[in-house]
Scaffold this motif. Sequence first.
Motif: not given
Length: 300
Positions: A82-87
């Motif tokens: 949720l915090k780093q969806p691209l990663d």
Amino acid sequence: MRILITGGAGFIASHLTERFVIDGHHVAVLDNLTHGKRNRIPPQADFFQLDLASPEVDKVFRSFRPEVVYHHAAQIDVTASLKQPLDDARTNILGTLALLIHCRNHGVRKIVYASSAAVYGTPIYLPVDELHPIKPLSLYGVSKHSPEHYIEAFAALYGMDYTILRYANVYGPRQDPLGEGGVISIFLDKIANGFPPVIYGDGLQTRDFIYVKDIVAANVAALTNGSKEILNVSCNQATSILVLLNRLESATGAKLTPIYKPARPGDILHSVLNNNAAIKSLGWLPRFSISEGLKDTLSG
């Protein structure tokens, strides 16, 4: 057989690596050690410290020449998704796609993919079978489900075999209470450090807990069975958090007085997976009850 295991230094896949080594297979582990631990890999297994997206992975396929690939490498933290969806997407979706391209280019016979019950979202009915609608609540669930479609497409286009295993709530030795965040490992960590376990909600919510050795047995069975199938791997048994706490008291001998906190938004109330298809297709059965699994976890 020549077997490549991605994420083989992690919780579940390290147990699988050990099993295949014991069974006499030639095993290689591909892991970037972001969360995995090098000392979990048996010395008999080849080890390549690489990210899935690295161009060096092609050299691994050229030199090791795997016949079957077990794909466990993943970003597994729901909060991180949720915090780093691209990663999250780079690892779980693009990482899997890169792996599939290597499998295609180097003639891998079969890929066995570790998917998750998170793909289903909030159950419409219980137990959840493989025909249940796919409506993940988290971005992690989305990123675990998307590779299933890529795997099916590669199989159709290039003649590759596959088995997709959707895991219920796995627990056992080596599970990180901070990383994987399984409730059993979190509770055991609290007990070991003298802190009370925390229950979010009333404790009546249920989960389908499956011991890691049963997960390993299903993966071993998938080496030759479950062709082009998606299968739930579970105990098909609902256990409430309060019952789990009671089993932990029996297993540890500790008197546990939990702290209750409000239910967390988005948490699923009840989850149990129907495992009939896996039993039929894999010739597999879960052997460990929750009490037996907890005892084995504590002894391990």
